[in-house]
Design an enzyme around this catalytic site. Structure first.
Site, mmCIF file in Angstrom:
data_model
loop_
_atom_site.group_PDB
_atom_site.id
_atom_site.type_symbol
_atom_site.label_atom_id
_atom_site.label_comp_id
_atom_site.label_asym_id
_atom_site.label_seq_id
_atom_site.Cartn_x
_atom_site.Cartn_y
_atom_site.Cartn_z
ATOM 1 N N ASP A 1 0.808 -1.222 0.000
ATOM 2 C CA ASP A 1 0.000 0.000 0.000
ATOM 3 C C ASP A 1 0.842 1.275 0.000
ATOM 4 O O ASP A 1 0.389 2.312 0.472
ATOM 5 C CB ASP A 1 -0.961 0.005 1.188
ATOM 6 C CG ASP A 1 -0.270 0.355 2.494
ATOM 7 O OD1 ASP A 1 0.894 -0.024 2.675
ATOM 8 O OD2 ASP A 1 -0.899 1.028 3.334
ATOM 9 N N GLU A 2 2.036 1.194 -0.516
ATOM 10 C CA GLU A 2 2.944 2.338 -0.426
ATOM 11 C C GLU A 2 3.792 2.431 -1.680
ATOM 12 O O GLU A 2 4.280 1.409 -2.169
ATOM 13 C CB GLU A 2 3.902 2.060 0.732
ATOM 14 C CG GLU A 2 3.959 3.091 1.806
ATOM 15 C CD GLU A 2 5.043 2.718 2.790
ATOM 16 O OE1 GLU A 2 6.152 3.233 2.665
ATOM 17 O OE2 GLU A 2 4.775 1.880 3.677
HETATM 18 MG MG MG Z 1 -0.648 2.490 4.804
#
Ligand code: MG
Length: 420
Positions: free
Chosen positions: A130-131
């Site tokens: 998620d990055e």
């Molecule tokens: Mg996050």
């Protein structure tokens, strides 16, 4: 029982420029760091409207010493956060909705988000599910000034996934990463390249890359509690005490970071790791964790049509000593059990009399594109099993099918306990 709904995080982006000079067209480099907000929990709330406004905790099971992977923003006021034992989260917030992670679903959403980022620039470094970092230097003509481009990215992600993210916009990776974390959720923070030291001054030293508990403790004993104090401290003394690390910390404290993005084509390895909530020497827990990590790595390799011949095991002991051990096989693999058995073998010499582990990681490197089936002859047997597991997970989620060793004593839906 559920309590009254707590307001959901705002979706309105916050633009925080620090000063009116926030955008300087002459700056040579612009990096964006994107971090999804409470990613796993937010996906579950999106897909289950009845969870919205309620505390949601995604993680391993409490009775198996599981650990919280993500807590929704509604759970955080109760002191629930990631890497906390699920059992502790249950004590602090008994009315929360507890869910097992569905990594397959999360990686599908992750691919969708990375796809959106690639429509802005090919220079995307995905650092986790998620990055990501984006190098947007020179993109102004297409997308406008960097803060405007960041706002557009945030909007597209929200429109296409119904999920919020936080972004940092800065002249380097380190500052962008610090910035994205400051106004979560749905934050957008731009670091003025002309006042980088002001931006960093009051931040706690834990915000610096490479400052874990041990380094933070040592710095705090020197009275260096903030980045500003560290920046003002003589570099020579830091170098004397911390060596090369000290020099690096000093540069970061001044906002200096010239590290480059690692792009997809240069990806050299794929790995997954788990930090235990409490240090452990429990062989059963260590083994289940290895199998879980091996399955996650295998699944991601197969999704990306990759296979690697070197299996890497990473260990961190209770005293923070960290080791990596690797074994190179004669042929590349992407199979869960080949990865698992190799990692298991590598772990054995390090087990022993009460030895406490803090972290386990499993990785695969030394990639080649998967070759002819004959190349895999020796380890061919498991492949249909992996493919079947992937398919079923794609359809019904991770919890639908797990290898017997990973089946918890209590089934997630509270039915009769499964047997091994
Ligand atoms: Mg996050």
């Amino acid at each position: 029982m559920l309590t009254a709904p707590v307001p959901v995080p705002t979706t309105a982006p916050v633009i925080d420029c620090g000063s009116p000079l926030c955008y300087n067209a002459a700056v040579s480099r612009w990096i964006i760091h994107l971090d999804m907000d409470a990613f796993f929990a937010a996906i579950e709330q999106r897909d289950h409207p009845e969870y919205r406004g309620h505390p949601v905790v995604v993680g391993g099971e409490a009775d198996r010493r599981g650990v919280v992977a993500t807590a929704s923003y509604e759970a955080r006021p109760y002191g629930v956060h990631s890497a906390m034992p699920t059992a502790e989260a249950r004590r602090r917030c008994p009315h929360a909705i507890f869910l097992l992670p569905d990594h397959h679903k999360y990686s599908q959403v992750s691919r969708q988000i990375m796809g959106i980022l690639h429509t802005f620039t090919p220079l995307v470094e995905q650092v986790s599910v998620d990055e990501a970092f984006l190098d947007i230097t020179g993109c102004e003509r297409l997308f406008g000034p960097p803060p405007e481009m960041a706002r557009r990215i945030q909007e597209r992600v929200l429109q296409e996934t119904q999920l919020t993210c936080s972004l940092g916009v800065a002249p380097n990776r380190f500052l962008a990463k610090v910035a994205s974390d400051l106004r979560k959720p749905a934050g957008l923070v731009v670091v003025d390249p002309n006042s980088v030291e002001d931006f960093l001054r009051d931040l706690p030293i834990e915000k610096l890359w490479g400052v874990g508990e041990v380094t933070a403790g040592a710095l705090r004993r020197l009275g260096l509690t903030t980045v500003g104090r560290l920046a003002a401290y003589p570099r020579e003394i830091l170098e004397e005490r911390f060596g090369e690390h000290g020099r690096h910390l000093h540069a970061l404290a001044h906002g200096q970071d010239d590290s480059e993005l690692t792009l997809g084509a240069q990806r050299k390895s794929l790995s997954a790791e788990t930090t235990f909530a409490r240090d452990t020497s429990d062989p059963e827990l260590l083994d289940a964790t290895l199998l879980d990590l091996s399955e996650r790595v295998g699944q991601r390799l197969r999704e990306q049509a990759l296979a690697g011949s070197t299996i890497v095991l990473k260990l961190r002991f209770a005293d923070f000593r960290t080791l990596t051990r690797r074994e190179t096989r004669s042929e590349p693999t992407s199979e869960d059990l080949v990865i698992y058995h190799t990692a298991h073998r590598l772990l054995q010499p390090h087990l022993g009399a009460g030895r406490q582990f803090r972290l386990l990681g499993v990785g695969v490197s030394n990639f080649t594109a998967p070759g002819q089936p004959t190349l895999f002859a020796a380890s061919h047997r498991q492949r249909p099993v992996d493919a079947a597991l992937d398919q079923i997970r794609a359809k019904h989620g991770d919890a639908a099918l797990r290898r017997a060793r990973l089946v918890r004593k209590t089934a997630p839906d509270g039915k009769e306990p499964e047997t091994d």
